[in-house]
Motif scaffolding. Sequence first.
Motif, PDB file in Angstrom:
ATOM      1  N   ASP A 167       4.858   7.793   4.541  1.00  0.00           N
ATOM      2  CA  ASP A 167       3.586   7.475   5.187  1.00  0.00           C
ATOM      3  C   ASP A 167       3.874   6.923   6.580  1.00  0.00           C
ATOM      4  N   ASN A 168       3.840   7.799   7.563  1.00  0.00           N
ATOM      5  CA  ASN A 168       4.213   7.403   8.920  1.00  0.00           C
ATOM      6  C   ASN A 168       3.073   6.778   9.713  1.00  0.00           C
ATOM      7  N   THR A 169       1.884   6.705   9.136  1.00  0.00           N
ATOM      8  CA  THR A 169       0.740   6.142   9.864  1.00  0.00           C
ATOM      9  C   THR A 169       0.265   4.835   9.212  1.00  0.00           C
ATOM     10  N   PHE A 170      -0.417   4.955   8.107  1.00  0.00           N
ATOM     11  CA  PHE A 170      -1.041   3.780   7.474  1.00  0.00           C
ATOM     12  C   PHE A 170      -0.012   2.722   7.067  1.00  0.00           C
ATOM     13  N   ALA A 171       0.960   3.113   6.226  1.00  0.00           N
ATOM     14  CA  ALA A 171       1.905   2.131   5.701  1.00  0.00           C
ATOM     15  C   ALA A 171       2.805   1.565   6.789  1.00  0.00           C
ATOM     16  N   ARG A 172       3.281   2.422   7.711  1.00  0.00           N
ATOM     17  CA  ARG A 172       4.188   1.938   8.758  1.00  0.00           C
ATOM     18  C   ARG A 172       3.483   0.920   9.641  1.00  0.00           C
ATOM     19  N   GLU A 173       2.208   1.153   9.920  1.00  0.00           N
ATOM     20  CA  GLU A 173       1.452   0.211  10.757  1.00  0.00           C
ATOM     21  C   GLU A 173       1.220  -1.108  10.030  1.00  0.00           C
ATOM     22  N   ARG A 174       0.937  -1.053   8.718  1.00  0.00           N
ATOM     23  CA  ARG A 174       0.617  -2.259   7.959  1.00  0.00           C
ATOM     24  C   ARG A 174       1.850  -3.076   7.584  1.00  0.00           C
ATOM     25  N   LEU A 175       2.995  -2.434   7.383  1.00  0.00           N
ATOM     26  CA  LEU A 175       4.156  -3.098   6.790  1.00  0.00           C
ATOM     27  C   LEU A 175       5.276  -3.358   7.793  1.00  0.00           C
ATOM     28  N   ARG A 176       4.921  -3.602   9.028  1.00  0.00           N
ATOM     29  CA  ARG A 176       5.957  -3.833  10.041  1.00  0.00           C
ATOM     30  C   ARG A 176       6.835  -5.029   9.683  1.00  0.00           C
ATOM     31  N   SER A 177       6.218  -6.118   9.225  1.00  0.00           N
ATOM     32  CA  SER A 177       6.977  -7.349   8.962  1.00  0.00           C
ATOM     33  C   SER A 177       7.258  -7.572   7.481  1.00  0.00           C
ATOM     34  N   THR A 178       6.706  -6.736   6.599  1.00  0.00           N
ATOM     35  CA  THR A 178       6.901  -6.940   5.155  1.00  0.00           C
ATOM     36  C   THR A 178       7.226  -5.616   4.460  1.00  0.00           C
ATOM     37  N   PRO A 179       8.332  -4.997   4.821  1.00  0.00           N
ATOM     38  CA  PRO A 179       8.671  -3.718   4.184  1.00  0.00           C
ATOM     39  C   PRO A 179       9.160  -3.925   2.755  1.00  0.00           C
ATOM     40  N   LEU A 180       9.128  -2.847   1.987  1.00  0.00           N
ATOM     41  CA  LEU A 180       9.676  -2.881   0.633  1.00  0.00           C
ATOM     42  C   LEU A 180      11.150  -2.529   0.738  1.00  0.00           C
ATOM     43  N   GLY A 181      11.962  -3.559   0.988  1.00  0.00           N
ATOM     44  CA  GLY A 181      13.361  -3.334   1.279  1.00  0.00           C
ATOM     45  C   GLY A 181      14.253  -3.339   0.049  1.00  0.00           C
ATOM     46  N   PRO A 182      15.560  -3.222   0.269  1.00  0.00           N
ATOM     47  CA  PRO A 182      16.526  -3.135  -0.841  1.00  0.00           C
ATOM     48  C   PRO A 182      16.647  -4.419  -1.655  1.00  0.00           C
ATOM     49  N   THR A 183      16.230  -5.575  -1.076  1.00  0.00           N
ATOM     50  CA  THR A 183      16.367  -6.838  -1.821  1.00  0.00           C
ATOM     51  C   THR A 183      15.548  -6.826  -3.113  1.00  0.00           C
ATOM     52  N   VAL A 184      14.448  -6.084  -3.115  1.00  0.00           N
ATOM     53  CA  VAL A 184      13.620  -5.989  -4.329  1.00  0.00           C
ATOM     54  C   VAL A 184      14.428  -5.389  -5.468  1.00  0.00           C
ATOM     55  N   PHE A 185      15.127  -4.312  -5.186  1.00  0.00           N
ATOM     56  CA  PHE A 185      15.886  -3.613  -6.221  1.00  0.00           C
ATOM     57  C   PHE A 185      17.157  -4.384  -6.598  1.00  0.00           C
ATOM     58  N   ILE A 186      17.721  -5.093  -5.626  1.00  0.00           N
ATOM     59  CA  ILE A 186      18.894  -5.927  -5.917  1.00  0.00           C
ATOM     60  C   ILE A 186      18.508  -7.053  -6.879  1.00  0.00           C
ATOM     61  N   SER A 187      17.341  -7.650  -6.654  1.00  0.00           N
ATOM     62  CA  SER A 187      16.875  -8.718  -7.538  1.00  0.00           C
ATOM     63  C   SER A 187      16.691  -8.217  -8.960  1.00  0.00           C
ATOM     64  N   LEU A 188      16.065  -7.051  -9.103  1.00  0.00           N
ATOM     65  CA  LEU A 188      15.860  -6.492 -10.447  1.00  0.00           C
ATOM     66  C   LEU A 188      17.193  -6.177 -11.118  1.00  0.00           C
ATOM     67  N   GLU A 189      18.130  -5.658 -10.349  1.00  0.00           N
ATOM     68  CA  GLU A 189      19.450  -5.335 -10.915  1.00  0.00           C
ATOM     69  C   GLU A 189      20.165  -6.599 -11.386  1.00  0.00           C
ATOM     70  N   GLU A 190      20.096  -7.674 -10.597  1.00  0.00           N
ATOM     71  CA  GLU A 190      20.741  -8.930 -10.977  1.00  0.00           C
ATOM     72  C   GLU A 190      20.093  -9.534 -12.221  1.00  0.00           C
ATOM     73  N   ILE A 191      18.777  -9.426 -12.316  1.00  0.00           N
ATOM     74  CA  ILE A 191      18.076  -9.934 -13.497  1.00  0.00           C
ATOM     75  C   ILE A 191      18.497  -9.142 -14.730  1.00  0.00           C
ATOM     76  N   GLN A 192      18.583  -7.827 -14.591  1.00  0.00           N
ATOM     77  CA  GLN A 192      18.990  -6.990 -15.721  1.00  0.00           C
ATOM     78  C   GLN A 192      20.410  -7.319 -16.158  1.00  0.00           C
ATOM     79  N   GLN A 193      21.308  -7.550 -15.225  1.00  0.00           N
ATOM     80  CA  GLN A 193      22.688  -7.884 -15.573  1.00  0.00           C
ATOM     81  C   GLN A 193      22.763  -9.190 -16.346  1.00  0.00           C
TER      82      GLN A 193
END
Length: 329
Positions: A279-305
């Motif tokens: 989504d190069n228009t709506f999402a990119r404009e809205r999520l400039r400072s709060t992207p869904l980055g890799p830390t989300v998936f790292i947290s889930l992986e650490e919890i699972q471990q």
Amino acid sequence: MSDQHTLRTQLRALVPDTEVYVSWKNADETVYEQGTICNYDPTTMFRHIETDDRTLLLSPTADETTVSEITATGPTRLGALNSITYNNRPTEPLRVTNAGIDVPSYLVGYTGQLLVSSGKRQELCHIAEPPLERYDARLFAELDAVLPSNWHETTLVIRPLGGPRRKYELIDDRRVDEYTPEQQQYTILETVIVTVRELSEAVYADTRLDTRTSTRIERKLFALQSQLLDIHQALFEPAPSEHPLEADDADTYSWTSYTDAIEWLETQLEEVRNRIEADNTFARERLRSTPLGPTVFISLEEIQQTLDEYPDQPPAECSLSTAKTVENQ
């Protein structure tokens, strides 16, 4: 106007939860009693009154209104009704919700005609089978013939034929649930956020986890939820108050184990991330400072471990009766 006619008119006005005072005559004296109306049937003038120590029945006949006491063997006649006084009920709220009107309790299960008036307009509405339910859109549709175009905070009177006349103020409690097409593709975030919260509650209630482990997992889940809430707010601006995240109303994923919950979260968040990247228009404009980055998936992986050291536990097995206290955290 006869006394009997006056008593019948008063009987029609008695509705559930009305505080009422009655007196009746027996052979030797006049008896006074105070109670509350219950077991209301709008098609009759029979009324039940609950007192502190018994239940009374008011039964109109051609010549009198009989006062009886309800016993295990049936009604026992006490005398002829002499007087009725009651506290007039104020204007009551009548809530309009997304599911329809929040139908007053005495009209739930009702079929038949309703006399409805608002200002100078009056209409006879008909409620056909099936009977009115707790929330019913049909009632609002029937009232629409009487209501002004701008009906918010309108006062109206509703009376079933043979029943009491009651005054209501219409309150619009409908939620704004219409999302733009751009927002619609991200509504799964609401279910994800609620599932993260439920996972955190299950970890807290799991007495198999030591305090240090459960605290570490809860902190990671709290951080994850905070990040997801920031993303949700950004995506649903510029008027987030129009689309508040009502956690109690959001859909919930019915997970069966920790592994199940985390795998589902990873799958859904991966899908959301792919949509954001495409989504190069709506999402990119809205999520400039709060992207869904890799830390989300790292947290889930650490919890699972961390949870891999413990057997999977369904959320139903994590009850408050076995939960650790706050002091132990």
